[in-house]
Design a protein around this motif. Structure first.
Motif, mmCIF file in Angstrom:
data_model
loop_
_atom_site.group_PDB
_atom_site.id
_atom_site.type_symbol
_atom_site.label_atom_id
_atom_site.label_comp_id
_atom_site.label_asym_id
_atom_site.label_seq_id
_atom_site.Cartn_x
_atom_site.Cartn_y
_atom_site.Cartn_z
ATOM 1 N N ARG A 281 4.803 -1.381 3.774
ATOM 2 C CA ARG A 281 4.138 -0.028 2.762
ATOM 3 C C ARG A 281 5.199 0.861 2.214
ATOM 4 N NH1 ARG A 281 2.750 4.626 7.235
ATOM 5 N NH2 ARG A 281 4.765 4.139 8.443
ATOM 6 N N PRO B 243 0.931 -1.331 -0.018
ATOM 7 C CA PRO B 243 -0.050 -0.025 0.010
ATOM 8 C C PRO B 243 1.021 1.288 -0.015
ATOM 9 C CG PRO B 243 0.101 -0.981 2.114
ATOM 10 C CD PRO B 243 0.753 -1.914 1.130
ATOM 11 N N ASP C 230 -5.710 -1.256 4.735
ATOM 12 C CA ASP C 230 -5.649 -0.261 3.538
ATOM 13 C C ASP C 230 -5.570 -1.016 2.320
ATOM 14 O OD1 ASP C 230 -6.093 1.520 5.388
ATOM 15 O OD2 ASP C 230 -3.852 2.403 5.328
ATOM 16 N N LEU C 231 -4.650 -1.768 1.908
ATOM 17 C CA LEU C 231 -4.581 -2.479 0.601
ATOM 18 C C LEU C 231 -5.833 -3.447 0.498
ATOM 19 C CD1 LEU C 231 -2.484 -3.211 -1.571
ATOM 20 C CD2 LEU C 231 -1.455 -4.940 -0.125
ATOM 21 N N THR D 108 -8.840 -3.328 1.226
ATOM 22 C CA THR D 108 -10.136 -2.589 1.332
ATOM 23 C C THR D 108 -10.107 -1.750 -0.121
ATOM 24 O OG1 THR D 108 -9.134 -0.741 2.728
ATOM 25 C CG2 THR D 108 -10.797 -2.370 3.758
ATOM 26 N N LYS D 109 -8.656 -1.502 -0.303
ATOM 27 C CA LYS D 109 -8.702 -0.420 -1.443
ATOM 28 C C LYS D 109 -8.876 -1.283 -3.005
ATOM 29 C CE LYS D 109 -5.604 2.373 -4.546
ATOM 30 N NZ LYS D 109 -6.584 3.347 -4.673
ATOM 31 N N HIS E 189 0.264 13.132 -4.761
ATOM 32 C CA HIS E 189 -0.838 12.342 -5.004
ATOM 33 C C HIS E 189 -0.851 11.590 -6.208
ATOM 34 C CE1 HIS E 189 -3.575 12.399 -1.238
ATOM 35 N NE2 HIS E 189 -2.971 13.638 -1.141
ATOM 36 N N HIS F 193 1.203 2.753 -7.506
ATOM 37 C CA HIS F 193 0.078 1.718 -7.134
ATOM 38 C C HIS F 193 -0.119 1.028 -8.466
ATOM 39 C CE1 HIS F 193 -3.445 -0.387 -5.504
ATOM 40 N NE2 HIS F 193 -4.047 0.193 -6.436
ATOM 41 N N ARG G 160 -12.441 -2.151 -3.194
ATOM 42 C CA ARG G 160 -13.452 -0.951 -3.568
ATOM 43 C C ARG G 160 -13.326 -1.079 -5.132
ATOM 44 N NH1 ARG G 160 -11.645 1.638 0.700
ATOM 45 N NH2 ARG G 160 -9.855 2.580 -0.712
ATOM 46 N N ASP G 161 -11.764 -0.840 -5.499
ATOM 47 C CA ASP G 161 -11.680 -0.562 -7.012
ATOM 48 C C ASP G 161 -11.951 -1.756 -7.895
ATOM 49 O OD1 ASP G 161 -10.480 1.438 -5.886
ATOM 50 O OD2 ASP G 161 -8.539 1.331 -6.452
ATOM 51 N N TYR H 7 1.329 5.587 0.183
ATOM 52 C CA TYR H 7 0.909 6.743 0.856
ATOM 53 C C TYR H 7 1.469 8.114 0.452
ATOM 54 C CZ TYR H 7 -0.830 2.993 3.850
ATOM 55 O OH TYR H 7 -1.538 1.900 4.433
#
Ligand code: FCB
Length: 513
Positions: free
Chosen positions: A338, A267, A399-400, A402-403, A278, A285, A406-407, A269
Motif C-alpha cells: 500500500r 491502495p 480496500d482495493l 472493494t473500491k 485527500h 489512485h 464500487r467505483d 490512504y
C-alpha cells in the motif's frame, strides 16, 4: 592460497556432513502481535466459492531464457541486461529458468499443485522478431505446444500479450512515445488471436502499463532508460490507444476471446485528514491504479493532474476517446503493498525509493519530475517488511478490491499477481525441504482479506500467486526470490517450497487451513 582466502571468508571451516554455513532462518513464529496481521479466526473462517480459479503467474523474460533461439529477435530487456551496470550482479534473462525448454515439467508442477489457471506472457520478439509483417512460425508453434500442455493439464491459460519485453526494432522506431506503436501492437494481437485463439480465451494486453511507461520513459530505471516526464506522458497515451486497438483486434479474430487487464495497483490512504491530502490521494489512485482502466471503460482519463490535464503533451487527438474505449470483459490487477499519500506542492526534491518493481515515486523538479500530479507517496513500514522491502499489509487487498468494485459497477475481478520475496533455501536437516513460513503467513493474511471482500459482494473469480518459480526479478536479477517453487539456477532443479505445497492444498479445499 585459495584455501587461505576461503578461510578468511569463513568458507572452508566446515567438515563434510556438517550443516550448511548459512542456516535457514528460524521458523517465523512472531511472539509479539504483528501490526496489520489478520486474527487467527479470520484465517480459519475464510472460504472461497466453488469454482474459484486458483492460479500462478510467470512472465516471458523472467522465466523463458532461450533469448536468441528459434528465430527470436532482441528485446529491450535483452539489450538492457546485456549492457553494463543495469542489473544487480550483471545477471541476465538469457537462460533464466529455462522454461522455454522445461515448460512441460513446470506445467506438471501446476497440475500437481491443483492449479486451475496459469498466467504467462508471450514474448512479442518471438512472434515478430525483426519488424511488422509475417510472423515467425517457430515462435507461434512454441506457444501452441505450451498451450496444449496447459490445456491437457485441465488448466486455463491466461495470456498477457506484453510483460515489458518490447522488441528492440519497435524501440528503434521511437518506442511507446511513438503513436505508431498502437497499430503495431494491434497487428501483433491479431496474429496471436488468429493463431492461438482456439486455445486461449483469456487475454490481457499489458502488464502494469503505468509502471513500464513511467519507469522506462519517465524516470529511466527500466529500458529504454529515458528520464523525461513528457516522454512518459506520450508513452502512456500510446499504450492506452494500443489497449483499445488490441481489444478490437482480439475480438475481431476470435469469437471466444475475453479481454481484461493486469494493472499494478496499490491502495492509497491519505497521510492526514486534510482536504489537500485527500485530493493528492485521489490523484495518486487516478495515476497509478486506474489511469488505463478508466480510459478503457469510460473513454477518458481520470483526474490525475492538478489543473488542466496536459493532453497536448500526451499527443491527444480528436476522436482518441473512441480509440481508447474498450469495454473490458473483466478487470485484472495485482496487489503487493500500500501507500500513504500527501500533497506535495512544488517544494520537494524528486527523490525516489525503489523496492523492486514497486517504485515510490516522489514528484519534484529533477530527474523524472512531474509538475502535474503533485503527490508524495511513500510505503509505510508499520507492518513487517519482506526481503524486497515491501510492507506486508493484508487489509490493503480488501480496500482495493472493494473500491474497484464500487467505483466500476461491480466488474468481474481477477487478481493477476500477488506475492512476496523471501530468500529461504533448501534445508538439509529436513531433507531439503524449504520451510518458507513467512510466505505462507503472507498468503494466509492476504487471502483471508480477499475472502472477506468476496463475502461482502466483490465478484472476484481468480487469484494468481506470483510466482510459480523463483525467476529473474528485473533490476534485482536473481537476488530476489518470489517463487512458490525454489529454482537452483546452477542446474535448474525445481523444489516446491512449503508455501507451494500449502497453496496446492488451498486450491483443493478453497480454505486456508
Ligand atoms: C510485479 C511484476 C512481476 C514481478 C513482481 C515481483 O510488479 O509484474 O513481473 O516482477 O512484481
Amino acid at each position: 592460497m585459495a584455501a587461505a582466502g576461503g578461510a578468511a571468508l569463513g568458507q572452508s571451516a566446515l567438515a563434510a556432513g556438517e550443516p550448511s554455513a548459512i542456516p535457514n532462518p528460524v521458523p517465523y513464529r512472531p511472539s509479539l502481535p504483528v501490526p496489520g496481521a489478520v486474527a487467527a479466526a479470520g484465517i480459519e473462517d475464510a472460504r472461497f466459492p466453488d469454482g474459484f480459479l486458483w492460479g500462478m503467474a510467470t512472465a516471458s523474460y523472467q522465466v523463458e531464457g532461450a533469448w536468441n533461439e528459434d528465430g527470436k529477435g532482441e528485446s529491450i530487456w535483452d539489450r538492457f541486461a546485456h549492457g553494463a551496470g543495469h542489473i544487480k550482479g550483471s545477471d541476465t534473462g538469457d537462460v533464466a529458468c529455462d522454461h522455454y525448454h522445461l515448460y512441460q515439467q513446470d506445467i506438471a508442477l501446476l497440475k500437481r499443485l491443483n492449479q486451475k489457471s496459469y498466467r504467462f506472457s508471450i514474448a512479442w520478439s518471438r512472434i515478430q522478431p525483426n519488424g511488422t509483417g509475417a510472423p515467425n512460425q517457430k515462435g507461434i508453434d512454441h506457444y501452441k505446444r505450451v498451450m496444449d500442455a496447459v490445456l491437457e493439464g485441465g488448466i486455463r491459460p491466461f495470456c498477457t500479450l506484453y510483460h515489458w519485453d518490447l522488441p528492440q526494432w519497435a524501440e528503434d522506431k521511437g518506442g511507446w512515445p511513438n503513436r505508431d506503436l498502437a497499430g503495431y501492437f494491434a497487428d501483433y494481437a491479431g496474429i496471436l488471436a488468429r493463431e492461438l485463439g482456439d486455445r486461449i480465451t483469456v487475454w490481457a494486453p499489458f502488464n502494469m502499463p503505468w509502471e513500464f511507461t513511467y519507469y522506462g520513459y519517465g524516470i529511466g530505471i527500466f529500458p529504454p532508460g529515458k528520464a523525461d516526464f513528457n516522454q512518459f506522458l506520450k508513452a502512456a497515451h500510446t499504450v492506452s490507444l494500443a489497449q483499445g486497438e488490441c481489444f478490437r483486434a482480439i475480438k475481431g479474430a476470435s469469437s471466444k476471446a475475453t479481454v481484461g487487464s493486469a494493472y499494478g495497483m496499490a491502495p492509497a490512504y491519505p497521510k492526514t485528514d486534510s482536504e489537500a491530502d485527500h485530493a493528492a490521494t485521489a490523484r495518486f489512485h487516478a495515476m497509478k491504479n486506474v489511469f488505463f482502466l478508466n480510459a478503457a471503460l469510460k473513454g477518458e482519463y481520470p483526474k490525475a493532474f492538478v489543473g488542466e490535464p496536459p493532453y497536448e503533451l500526451m499527443g491527444m487527438r480528436p476522436g482518441d476517446d473512441k480509440i481508447m474505449r474498450a469495454p473490458l470483459d473483466w478487470v485484472g490487477f495485482h496487489y503487493y503493498t500500500r501507500r500513504i499519500v500527501s500533497e506535495a506542492g512544488k517544494a520537494h526534491t524528486g527523490a525516489q525509493q525503489q523496492y523492486g518493481t514497486e517504485v515510490v515515486a516522489d514528484t519534484g523538479d529533477t530527474n523524472g519530475s512531474d509538475p502535474y500530479t503533485q503527490y508524495h507517496a511513500v510505503m509505510p513500514t508499520e507492518g513487517p517488511l519482506t526481503h524486497a522491502g515491501l510492507e506486508v499489509w493484508p487489509r490493503g487487498i480488501y480496500d482495493l478490491v472493494t473500491k474497484i468494485s464500487r467505483d466500476y459497477d461491480h466488474p468481474i475481478i481477477e487478481i493477476s499477481e500477488c506475492g512476496c520475496c523471501y530468500m529461504d533455501t533448501p534445508y538439509e536437516k529436513e531433507n531439503g525441504r524449504i520451510p518458507d513460513e513467512r510466505r505462507i503467513a503472507f498468503f494466509k493474511g492476504v487471502l483471508a482479506e480477499l475472502a472477506r471482500a468476496i463475502a461482502d459482494g466483490a465478484k472476484v473469480r481468480a487469484f494468481h500467486a506470483w510466482s510459480l518459480l523463483d525467476n529473474f526479478e528485473w533490476n534485482d536479477g536473481y537476488s530476489q526470490r518470489y517463487g512458490l517453487t525454489y529454482v537452483d539456477f546452477r542446474d535448474q532443479k525445481r523444489t516446491v517450497k512449503d508455501s507451494g505445497l500449502w497453496y496446492g492444498r488451498v486450491a483443493a479445499s478453497n480454505r486456508l487451513s
